[in-house]
Structure formats: C-alpha cells, structure tokens
Design a protein around this motif. Sequence first.
Motif, mmCIF file in Angstrom:
data_model
loop_
_atom_site.group_PDB
_atom_site.id
_atom_site.type_symbol
_atom_site.label_atom_id
_atom_site.label_comp_id
_atom_site.label_asym_id
_atom_site.label_seq_id
_atom_site.Cartn_x
_atom_site.Cartn_y
_atom_site.Cartn_z
ATOM 1 N N ALA A 197 -4.157 -32.414 -19.001
ATOM 2 C CA ALA A 197 -2.912 -31.859 -20.380
ATOM 3 C C ALA A 197 -3.460 -31.725 -21.747
ATOM 4 N N TYR A 198 -4.791 -32.628 -21.829
ATOM 5 C CA TYR A 198 -5.825 -32.444 -23.081
ATOM 6 C C TYR A 198 -6.551 -31.171 -23.001
ATOM 7 N N HIS A 199 -6.766 -30.789 -21.820
ATOM 8 C CA HIS A 199 -7.322 -29.545 -21.659
ATOM 9 C C HIS A 199 -6.579 -28.490 -21.861
ATOM 10 N N ALA A 200 -5.418 -28.760 -21.413
ATOM 11 C CA ALA A 200 -4.214 -26.886 -21.528
ATOM 12 C C ALA A 200 -3.857 -27.463 -22.695
ATOM 13 N N ALA A 201 -3.445 -28.112 -23.450
ATOM 14 C CA ALA A 201 -2.750 -28.298 -24.555
ATOM 15 C C ALA A 201 -4.113 -27.831 -26.083
ATOM 16 N N LEU A 202 -5.328 -28.294 -25.220
ATOM 17 C CA LEU A 202 -6.393 -27.970 -26.842
ATOM 18 C C LEU A 202 -6.757 -26.663 -26.250
ATOM 19 N N GLU A 203 -6.772 -25.766 -24.989
ATOM 20 C CA GLU A 203 -7.213 -24.519 -24.964
ATOM 21 C C GLU A 203 -6.648 -23.061 -25.900
ATOM 22 N N GLY A 204 -7.741 -22.539 -26.309
ATOM 23 C CA GLY A 204 -7.655 -21.272 -27.775
ATOM 24 C C GLY A 204 -8.080 -22.177 -28.757
ATOM 25 N N VAL A 205 -8.535 -23.428 -29.161
ATOM 26 C CA VAL A 205 -8.453 -24.043 -30.754
ATOM 27 C C VAL A 205 -9.738 -23.334 -30.170
ATOM 28 N N ALA A 206 -10.322 -22.567 -31.135
ATOM 29 C CA ALA A 206 -12.159 -22.234 -31.519
ATOM 30 C C ALA A 206 -12.922 -22.883 -31.433
ATOM 31 N N GLU A 207 -12.392 -24.168 -33.392
ATOM 32 C CA GLU A 207 -12.754 -25.236 -33.672
ATOM 33 C C GLU A 207 -13.478 -26.311 -32.702
ATOM 34 N N VAL A 208 -12.791 -26.314 -31.569
ATOM 35 C CA VAL A 208 -13.256 -27.446 -30.731
ATOM 36 C C VAL A 208 -13.907 -26.770 -29.709
ATOM 37 N N ASN A 222 -13.789 -41.689 -20.959
ATOM 38 C CA ASN A 222 -13.366 -41.304 -22.823
ATOM 39 C C ASN A 222 -13.388 -39.974 -22.471
ATOM 40 N N TYR A 223 -12.741 -39.188 -23.669
ATOM 41 C CA TYR A 223 -11.848 -37.926 -24.024
ATOM 42 C C TYR A 223 -12.850 -37.543 -25.364
ATOM 43 N N GLU A 224 -14.500 -36.976 -25.227
ATOM 44 C CA GLU A 224 -14.819 -36.590 -26.270
ATOM 45 C C GLU A 224 -15.567 -35.241 -26.949
ATOM 46 N N ILE A 225 -14.442 -34.887 -27.842
ATOM 47 C CA ILE A 225 -14.829 -33.168 -28.007
ATOM 48 C C ILE A 225 -15.967 -32.665 -28.724
ATOM 49 N N GLU A 226 -16.064 -31.849 -29.460
ATOM 50 C CA GLU A 226 -17.245 -31.487 -30.156
ATOM 51 C C GLU A 226 -16.073 -30.993 -31.171
ATOM 52 N N ALA A 227 -15.599 -30.568 -32.396
ATOM 53 C CA ALA A 227 -15.166 -30.440 -33.055
ATOM 54 C C ALA A 227 -16.186 -29.642 -34.922
ATOM 55 N N PRO A 236 -10.962 -31.534 -15.871
ATOM 56 C CA PRO A 236 -11.109 -32.281 -14.181
ATOM 57 C C PRO A 236 -11.520 -31.464 -13.201
ATOM 58 N N ASP A 237 -11.109 -30.441 -13.091
ATOM 59 C CA ASP A 237 -10.602 -29.146 -11.663
ATOM 60 C C ASP A 237 -12.034 -28.120 -11.839
ATOM 61 N N GLU A 238 -13.241 -28.918 -13.271
ATOM 62 C CA GLU A 238 -14.130 -27.486 -12.870
ATOM 63 C C GLU A 238 -14.550 -26.849 -11.714
ATOM 64 N N ASN A 239 -14.847 -28.320 -11.191
ATOM 65 C CA ASN A 239 -16.113 -27.344 -10.064
ATOM 66 C C ASN A 239 -15.360 -28.835 -8.594
ATOM 67 N N GLU A 240 -16.572 -28.563 -7.976
ATOM 68 C CA GLU A 240 -16.533 -29.438 -6.313
ATOM 69 C C GLU A 240 -17.365 -30.153 -6.566
ATOM 70 N N TRP A 278 -2.819 -46.184 -20.817
ATOM 71 C CA TRP A 278 -0.418 -46.255 -21.427
ATOM 72 C C TRP A 278 -0.551 -44.693 -22.493
ATOM 73 N N LEU A 279 -1.401 -44.122 -22.069
ATOM 74 C CA LEU A 279 -0.872 -42.241 -22.940
ATOM 75 C C LEU A 279 -0.066 -42.100 -22.206
ATOM 76 N N SER A 280 1.101 -41.656 -22.973
ATOM 77 C CA SER A 280 2.066 -40.677 -21.950
ATOM 78 C C SER A 280 1.348 -39.287 -22.565
ATOM 79 N N GLU A 281 2.057 -38.365 -21.552
ATOM 80 C CA GLU A 281 1.860 -36.844 -21.870
ATOM 81 C C GLU A 281 2.513 -36.308 -23.163
ATOM 82 N N ASP A 282 3.336 -36.923 -23.929
ATOM 83 C CA ASP A 282 3.908 -36.759 -25.321
ATOM 84 C C ASP A 282 2.590 -37.394 -26.114
ATOM 85 N N ASP A 283 2.041 -38.409 -26.387
ATOM 86 C CA ASP A 283 1.358 -38.291 -26.524
ATOM 87 C C ASP A 283 0.201 -37.817 -27.258
ATOM 88 N N VAL A 284 -0.636 -37.058 -25.572
ATOM 89 C CA VAL A 284 -1.627 -35.600 -26.076
ATOM 90 C C VAL A 284 -1.070 -34.756 -26.365
#
Length: 375
Positions: A264-275, A293-298, A281-285, A354-360
Amino acid sequence: MMPGLARMIPFFPYSQVFLQDEEELVGIFRDVGRRGAFIEQEDLRRFEENLAAYLQAWRVIGVANATDGLQIALRVAGVEPRTEVIFSSHTMVATAAAIHFAGAIPVPVECGADHLMDPQAAAAAITPRTSAILPTQLNGRTADMKALRRLASQDGLLLVEDAAQALGSRFERQCAGTFGAAAAVSFYPAKLLGCLGDGGAVIANSEEVAERARALHDHGRDGRGNVTGWGFNSRLDNLQAAILNYRLSKYDAVIARRRELARAYHAALEGVAEVVRPPAPDENEIHFDVYQNYEIEAVERERLREFLTGRGVGTLLPWGGKAVHQWNALGFEVRLPATERLFERVLLLPMHAWLSEDDVTMVAAAVREFYRGRS
Ligand SMILES: Cc1ncc(COP(=O)(O)O)c(C=O)c1O
C-alpha cells in the motif's frame, strides 16, 4: 488532535503489544505463575523447538536479548579475540558492541542501494586478520547471501548474521539466520515477533555450535548441571517464551499484514520524485521481505519530518540519525561516504501490524502535500 486531522498515527503504539491479546496474555501469565515455571522450563523448550522448525534451523536457544545473542553467536561460531569482524555500519550499535565484547575488532563497511551490507565493500575490507562477516538483515530484508556466502567460503571466513530485525525474511527461500554458523534474533516489543520486555534467541546451525551456545548462555552448564567452562547468565524467561509461543502460532498473519501495508505504501508513494521507496514486496522471487521497518530516503528529510509531526504522523530517524561509525565516542576512524550521505536522507515511516490502509493513505498524502508545497 491537530486541526483538520482525522487521527494521530504514532510511529509505534507500544501499548498494543499488550492490548491486542490482553485476555490471552493474562491467561498465559496465570498459567505460568500457577505452575511456578519461570526459568528454563517447558514453555521455553517448546518455543525453541517451534522457532527452529519455523526457520528450518538446526537449533534455537532462547537468550535475554539479541545483543547478548550476537555476542554468544560470535563466540560459539569460533571468532577469536583480536580478529576483525566486518559489519555494515547501517545497523544498531548493538551489532558492533557484540563484536567488541566478544573480544574482536568491529570493521564497519558501506551498505548498498537496499541499505544492507554491500558485498563488494565487504570484500574490499578483508585483511589477513579478518575472521568473520556479520551482515545485518535490516528492516526485515535478507542481504545478498549468495555473494556473502561465496565471499566467506573463498576466504575461509565465518558467517554470523544479525537477524534481530528479520525473523521469517528469506533469500532464495532460505530464512535469515540460517546461512552461517550462528545468528541472533530479537523479541524486543517493537520487533516483528515481540514479547513484553527484552528477549532474544541464538540460531545455531550445527549441533556443536548449539551445544556451546546452550552452555555459554547458562553459566557454562550442560543440560545436566555440569559446568563445562565459563559462561554468562543470559536466559529467555519462561513467561516470555510462553507468550512468544502463542504469538509464533499467529506470526504468518503478521508478516502477511506488513507485506500488504508495504504494498500500500509503495503504491501510495508512486511518482513522488523526492522519495526513494524500499524494495516492493513483489519486486522479485529472490527476496521475501517482512518489513520490520519502512525506511525511505527523502529530500529535505528534516523538514519533511517536522511537517509529518505537525500532521500527527510519528516518524523515526534510524539509530538516532547516525551510522555506527559516526559516533565519535566509539573511536572509529573510517569515512564511509555513501552511508554518510544516506544518513542525511533516511527516515522510518510508521510500519506495524495495527496500521490501517487509511493510515498509509494519510501518511502518503501528507508526504505528497509537503513536496507540493515546496515546488
Ligand atoms: C539490527 C539490530 N541488531 C541488534 C539489536 C539488539 O536487539 P536487542 O534489543 O534484543 O538486544 C537490534 C534491536 O533493536 C537491532 O535492530
């Protein structure tokens, strides 16, 4: 609550570690208490067996925490005092402390694009004094163990894993913690499999290493009470083991939920050039990531962090904002430019079961809003 804000999203809601299954936990407490089963008891043995089966590891030995576990793992794997142990500087200070207190010399190296140990950097750091490579399986991801295993076997080095953050994470279908002689995992409350306090385990990948770890963590005693050498007191409480046994039976759902949230994070942050997002999760086998953790570079990380705080979103700077070699008090003299640049940009967004999709959606919307305001 902040004006116009639906809710606050804490970085990690510690009370949920208890509240999520309060009734079951109180039941476990009562049961263990009534049996007087506090130290080295049946629940602990069962948990060790269950976790070893889950990981397809040879043996698991409960210890007081992963820092002790790592020190024990290094010692029982055969790391000799005054030899060098290579680790990635993007890790908790505990990794280096365990090497130090095992009597060896911690040698920090750069991490790669996925923030885990860079095998080329590890190769370049090998000297005649190197005894072991110790990758940290960071953020719920397992490093490139094919490359690291090849490196270790080419140079006759031991492989010990810091799997504190990576229970159930896999590389080419093999679980973190099972690649080298030994490893350690953490059950600190905010970890993927958390207990109600400190806890950890040594993963031993041969009977010889398992026997040494079993003795070393319990005053040097073998299972029959005979002292076979010097040892520590670093045991996992039976009560915590009983809680962990219960939680392990539901652990697959925890991993599945974290992977859903990462998706959900991956989709919601798609196209944010600064991040820069972590691998999806499904990047490869090859990698099966469990998202401790969900660790971004910003870009403009500090300002983004302040903005998110203002929007009620808790974030965390990894390790207090510095890689291990950057803490002057520890006396490292190396410069690791890639890691140092990374530490100007890394930020942990909320990630827990305990995070919800809405939270993301809300966190990602706040990130977008911040960058829109600056363009
Ligand atoms: C990568 C890593 N190594 C080691 C540790 C130490 O674990 P413990 O708190 O169980 O000693 C942690 C815990 O935060 C960690 O994240």
